[in-house]
Enzyme design. Structure first.
Site, PDB file in Angstrom:
ATOM      1  N   TYR A 133       0.601  -0.917   0.254  1.00  0.00           N
ATOM      2  CA  TYR A 133       0.000   0.276  -0.215  1.00  0.00           C
ATOM      3  C   TYR A 133       0.752   1.448  -0.072  1.00  0.00           C
ATOM      4  O   TYR A 133       0.140   1.867   0.344  1.00  0.00           O
ATOM      5  CB  TYR A 133      -0.614  -0.001   0.883  1.00  0.00           C
ATOM      6  CG  TYR A 133      -2.259  -0.758   0.896  1.00  0.00           C
ATOM      7  CD1 TYR A 133      -2.219  -2.167   0.126  1.00  0.00           C
ATOM      8  CD2 TYR A 133      -3.146  -1.136   2.529  1.00  0.00           C
ATOM      9  CE1 TYR A 133      -3.134  -2.722   0.667  1.00  0.00           C
ATOM     10  CE2 TYR A 133      -3.309  -2.474   2.847  1.00  0.00           C
ATOM     11  CZ  TYR A 133      -3.463  -3.623   1.552  1.00  0.00           C
ATOM     12  OH  TYR A 133      -4.407  -3.950   1.025  1.00  0.00           O
ATOM     13  N   ASP A 216      -1.218 -17.421   2.477  1.00  0.00           N
ATOM     14  CA  ASP A 216      -2.037 -19.104   2.319  1.00  0.00           C
ATOM     15  C   ASP A 216      -2.422 -20.116   2.943  1.00  0.00           C
ATOM     16  O   ASP A 216      -3.190 -20.934   4.061  1.00  0.00           O
ATOM     17  CB  ASP A 216      -2.055 -19.579   0.358  1.00  0.00           C
ATOM     18  CG  ASP A 216      -0.749 -19.727   0.403  1.00  0.00           C
ATOM     19  OD1 ASP A 216       0.337 -19.420   1.305  1.00  0.00           O
ATOM     20  OD2 ASP A 216      -0.661 -19.853  -0.924  1.00  0.00           O
ATOM     21  N   ASP A 244      -9.348  -9.020   8.766  1.00  0.00           N
ATOM     22  CA  ASP A 244     -10.835 -10.169   8.399  1.00  0.00           C
ATOM     23  C   ASP A 244     -10.965 -11.492   8.857  1.00  0.00           C
ATOM     24  O   ASP A 244     -11.600 -11.565   9.217  1.00  0.00           O
ATOM     25  CB  ASP A 244     -10.596  -8.862   6.447  1.00  0.00           C
ATOM     26  CG  ASP A 244     -11.250  -7.632   6.425  1.00  0.00           C
ATOM     27  OD1 ASP A 244     -11.096  -6.917   7.285  1.00  0.00           O
ATOM     28  OD2 ASP A 244     -12.287  -8.036   5.778  1.00  0.00           O
TER      29      ASP A 244
END
Ligand SMILES: NC(=O)c1ccc[n+]([C@@H]2O[C@H](COP(=O)([O-])OP(=O)(O)OC[C@H]3O[C@@H](n4cnc5c(N)ncnc54)[C@H](O)[C@@H]3O)[C@@H](O)[C@H]2O)c1
Length: 352
Positions: A133, A216, A244
């Site tokens: 980001y 993952d 999340d």
């Protein structure tokens, strides 16, 4: 003792609804706060063309902390609301450590409900200023068949090292386990540097058990074996996604809390629920205020008010255990009814 100066950016959607409850609960602890309400967000954007004023960072620097609700509105493109407010604050104030406790409180329903008490108790430390980001990239060939968007990830040794050191210190205070999330098999540069820094910093913390896990595989492990995870340190993107998932495991977006800190600097830390402005339920008084209340609890800790923080924490846990609960947790209570219950629980065990 003089009042703590807290800037409040209630923001958009459910932001003002949950922030109102957090403020009441903080006041119920008896800690003296001088609140400064800053009407920044999407309405401000429509009025002025900016999500917040040009001197916003200077205004915020005059405060001890920032309490934020949420930003984002369907009438403003998300990349504008995010980059001109949230990311502008995190990067502009160099709030480099994003800390998110992911604990399943007794009584909270969810995919891992019923696990042994304490089994789901992770602390995520997310690098908050660069990585995926960083905002580096560009667009070329607009409107042509070969239109291209380039997004560059930036990993600098100082930024990786400070957040990794911070995470090791948190692990030392907790259960002594640190898991680093990377993807250094497929991405050969930034995450490989990240792994090297983790290995170097580990040498200074021999009491901490470290493992580096591909992101993952880590996502699967969070669901299958959350008890094996204590502190997790991750890049900006991986931390965003994993938290999340962590929020879902601790009962949903309405429950999860976060703090963005700049340890060692005088920049005001930022406290906000993990959820966004939830336009689908905004204005109906049904948003869960627990994530914002929990964020305010982290704020009290950072402000050096441990007794008040402990009282608010106990009140949140009691309400999660006994209810009332909002709809997302299977109840029927309104935002204000949950806020009332937390205030009553704080008042029943006065702090000072
Ligand atoms: N930190 C922030 O301010 C932040 C974070 C994420 C998204 N956003 C913005 O928020 C807007 C909506 O984004 P989104 O829908 O992807 O995410 P969201 O977190 O707002 O909502 C996702 C889902 O969770 C539910 N939810 C969220 N908060 C809740 C709460 N307190 N109680 C009960 N349910 C809750 C919503 O109803 C929705 O179903 C977008 O504009 C986005 O850019 C802002």
């Amino acid at each position: 003792m003089s009042a703590h100066r807290v800037a409040v950016i209630a923001g958009d959607g459910v932001g003002p609804e949950v922030v109102a409850q957090a403020r009441r609960a903080v006041e119920a602890t008896g800690v003296e706060i001088a609140w400064t309400e800053l009407p920044w967000g999407s309405d401000h954007y429509h009025r002025t063309g900016r999500m917040m004023p040009a001197d916003a960072l200077a205004t915020l620097r005059g405060h001890d902390a920032i309490l934020l609700g949420a930003v984002g509105d369907p009438s403003v493109p998300d990349h504008i609301s995010l980059w001109e407010l949230l990311l502008a604050l995190r990067q502009g104030l160099d709030l480099w450590a994003n800390v998110r406790p992911a604990q399943l409180l007794p009584g909270v329903p969810g995919p891992l409900a019923g696990r042994a008490p304490g089994e789901v108790d992770m602390l995520f430390v997310r690098e908050n200023t660069e990585g995926e980001y960083a905002g580096v990239g560009g667009r070329v060939h607009a409107g042509l068949a070969g239109e291209t968007g380039i997004e560059v990830s930036v990993f600098t040794r100082p930024a990786v090292e400070r957040v990794v050191r911070f995470a090791f210190e948190r692990a030392e205070e907790r259960r002594g386990r640190l898991t680093s999330a990377t993807k250094s098999n497929a991405s050969r540069y930034g995450y490989v540097l990240w792994d090297e820094v983790v290995a170097e910093v580990a040498a200074d913390h021999p009491g901490v058990e470290v493992d580096s896990v591909l992101v993952d595989a880590l996502a699967a492990r969070m669901v299958r074996d959350p008890g094996s995870l204590d502190v997790v340190v991750a890049s900006n993107l991986f931390g965003d996604v994993l938290t999340d998932l962590a929020a879902a495991l601790q009962g949903g977006m309405g429950v999860a809390a976060s703090a963005s800190l700049a340890p060692g600097s005088d920049a005001p830390p930022l406290f906000e629920p993990v959820h966004g402005s939830a336009p689908d339920i905004a204005g109906r008084g049904v948003a869960n205020p627990i994530g914002c209340l929990w964020s305010a609890q982290l704020m009290l800790e950072q402000l050096g008010e441990p007794e008040a923080a402990a009282a608010l924490r106990a009140a949140i846990a009691a309400v999660c255990r006994q209810g009332p609960r909002t709809r997302d947790l299977g109840g029927t209570a309104s935002t204000a009814e949950v806020g009332d219950a937390v205030v009553r629980a704080v008042e029943a065990a006065p702090v000072r």
